[in-house]
Scaffold this motif. Sequence first.
Motif, PDB file in Angstrom:
ATOM      1  N   GLU A  86      82.945 -17.811 -17.064  1.00  0.00           N
ATOM      2  CA  GLU A  86      83.387 -19.178 -17.325  1.00  0.00           C
ATOM      3  C   GLU A  86      82.363 -20.294 -16.469  1.00  0.00           C
ATOM      4  OE1 GLU A  86      85.736 -20.537 -19.098  1.00  0.00           O
ATOM      5  OE2 GLU A  86      86.102 -18.474 -20.046  1.00  0.00           O
ATOM      6  N   LEU A  87      81.357 -19.791 -16.077  1.00  0.00           N
ATOM      7  CA  LEU A  87      80.312 -20.510 -15.425  1.00  0.00           C
ATOM      8  C   LEU A  87      79.619 -21.405 -16.400  1.00  0.00           C
ATOM      9  CD1 LEU A  87      78.674 -20.678 -12.496  1.00  0.00           C
ATOM     10  CD2 LEU A  87      77.272 -19.214 -13.819  1.00  0.00           C
ATOM     11  N   LEU A  88      79.428 -22.614 -15.953  1.00  0.00           N
ATOM     12  CA  LEU A  88      78.443 -23.681 -16.765  1.00  0.00           C
ATOM     13  C   LEU A  88      77.123 -22.869 -17.099  1.00  0.00           C
ATOM     14  CD1 LEU A  88      79.587 -27.000 -15.143  1.00  0.00           C
ATOM     15  CD2 LEU A  88      80.320 -26.176 -17.665  1.00  0.00           C
ATOM     16  N   ILE A  89      76.639 -23.215 -18.422  1.00  0.00           N
ATOM     17  CA  ILE A  89      75.458 -22.823 -18.813  1.00  0.00           C
ATOM     18  C   ILE A  89      74.520 -23.283 -17.954  1.00  0.00           C
ATOM     19  CG2 ILE A  89      73.702 -22.782 -20.670  1.00  0.00           C
ATOM     20  CD1 ILE A  89      76.167 -22.311 -22.411  1.00  0.00           C
ATOM     21  N   LYS A  90      74.374 -24.716 -17.587  1.00  0.00           N
ATOM     22  CA  LYS A  90      73.517 -25.363 -16.637  1.00  0.00           C
ATOM     23  C   LYS A  90      73.444 -24.657 -15.322  1.00  0.00           C
ATOM     24  CE  LYS A  90      72.223 -29.744 -14.891  1.00  0.00           C
ATOM     25  NZ  LYS A  90      72.443 -31.440 -14.992  1.00  0.00           N
ATOM     26  N   LYS A  91      74.601 -24.333 -14.692  1.00  0.00           N
ATOM     27  CA  LYS A  91      74.506 -23.702 -13.431  1.00  0.00           C
ATOM     28  C   LYS A  91      73.824 -22.247 -13.566  1.00  0.00           C
ATOM     29  CE  LYS A  91      78.256 -26.083 -11.076  1.00  0.00           C
ATOM     30  NZ  LYS A  91      79.534 -26.007 -10.378  1.00  0.00           N
ATOM     31  N   SER A  92      74.238 -21.729 -14.662  1.00  0.00           N
ATOM     32  CA  SER A  92      73.459 -20.234 -14.789  1.00  0.00           C
ATOM     33  C   SER A  92      71.904 -20.163 -14.827  1.00  0.00           C
ATOM     34  CB  SER A  92      74.165 -19.537 -16.060  1.00  0.00           C
ATOM     35  OG  SER A  92      73.419 -20.223 -17.341  1.00  0.00           O
ATOM     36  N   LEU A  93      71.223 -21.231 -15.414  1.00  0.00           N
ATOM     37  CA  LEU A  93      69.811 -21.668 -15.314  1.00  0.00           C
ATOM     38  C   LEU A  93      69.428 -21.554 -14.077  1.00  0.00           C
ATOM     39  CD1 LEU A  93      68.970 -24.075 -18.218  1.00  0.00           C
ATOM     40  CD2 LEU A  93      67.862 -22.073 -17.820  1.00  0.00           C
ATOM     41  N   ASN A  94      70.234 -22.387 -13.050  1.00  0.00           N
ATOM     42  CA  ASN A  94      69.834 -22.728 -11.674  1.00  0.00           C
ATOM     43  C   ASN A  94      69.663 -21.100 -10.982  1.00  0.00           C
ATOM     44  OD1 ASN A  94      69.280 -25.312 -12.081  1.00  0.00           O
ATOM     45  ND2 ASN A  94      71.507 -25.836 -11.558  1.00  0.00           N
TER      46      ASN A  94
END
Length: 370
Positions: A86-94
Motif C-alpha cells: 500500500e506504499l505510494l509508488i513515488k515513495k518507493s522510488l525514494n
Amino acid sequence: MSSRSSPFDTLPPLAARAGHELPFVQPSSYLRPSSRARTVPPVAPPMSPIDEEQMQGLKGVRDFLRVRTSYDVLPLSFRLIILDNELLIKKSLNILIQNGIVSAPLWDSKRSKFAGLLTATDYINLIQYYCQFPEQIDNVDKFTLSSLRSIEKAIGVTPIETVSVHPSKPLYEACSRMLRTRARRIPLVDIDDETGRETVVSVITQYRILKFIAVNTEQYTSLLKKTVREIGLGTYTDIKTGSMTQPVLEIINTMVSNNISAVPIVDKNNVVLNVFEAVDVIPIINTGVVEELESSVGEALAKRGEDFGGIYTCQEDDRLDSIFITLRQSRMHRLVVIDDNWHLKGIISLSDILKYVLFHGDEGSYFPSS
C-alpha cells in the motif's frame, strides 16, 4: 489282435479344426531376415579432449548446484528492505534510491503474504501508462504499489510471474525457476511449519549465483575452455540499438516492445559507446519532471552515480573460463560482444551464461518439476 486306440486319435488334425487354421510356414522362414527396414542408431563421434573437458567442467558445476542450497548464496550479513503493497509508488522510488538498491520484495499486510518483487520494469510500465493515458498524469502520484498489476493490464503487458523458492531448496532449482520465468532475481520465502506464515528471507540474483559459482568451483570453471563462438553463447541477430542523441522515451519504448533490459548505444559506424539499462530509468523518473523523458540518452547516462561499474565487453574468441574470472573479480551484469575496432557484434546476458552452464547437453531438464 486289435490295437488299443488312444483318446487323442479321435481329434481331427489341427488344420481341420474350425477357427484354428494355421498358416503354412517353411522352416527357412524363421531364418529369413525381415523385409521391414531396421533403423540403425547413428554412432556418436568420439568427443575431442576439449569437449570432454568442457562436459566434465559443466557436470562439476551442476553437481555443486544440486548439493548447495539457495541459503548458501547469502553473505554472512546483509540488509533486506521489504515494501508494503500500500506504499505510494513515488515513495518507493525514494526508498530505492536512498538505499542504493534497484529492487525490493513486496508484502501484502492484509493477507500477511509475499506479494511479488518491485523492479525497474514496474517503473518503466508506469511510464508507458502515462504515455498511453496522459489524462491520468495527475493520478500517477496517488498510485500505490498494489496498483502495479492494474497498470500492467491497462497497457497490455504480460505480468511477470510471481515466483519464489524456499531457501533450503537446492540452488539448481532456484536457477531453473528463474530461467523458466525469465526472472533475473528470485526471493527466498520460508514458511513457518506451525502457523503457515510466510517470511521473506532475502532475494538472490543471477549475478550473485554466477559469482557464487565462480568463487567456489574454480576447479570446474577452469575446464570451460571453449570460446564464445564455439558454444554459440549470446544473441547476434536483430540486436536493438540506440544513439546518444535519441530521447530516453524512445529507448524505453524499445525495451518494452522487445522485452529486453538493456540497449547498446552506438555511433553511426556501429561502434559501442555505452549501454542504456532498465535501472537507468529510476533516477530519471524520480525527479518527477515529465520532460526528463524527452532528454537525450547522453544526458541521462551522464547522471549515473559514481558507483556505476561501467560496461563489460568481450570478443567471440574469448573463452568461457575467462568470463568466469571476470565474474569472480567484477560486478558484471552483461557482456557486449565487440570486434577489434569496438563494432557491436552481440550481447551476452547472465541468463545466457546460466542457461548454458545448467542445461547444455542436458536440455531435457531445462524445465524440471517444482
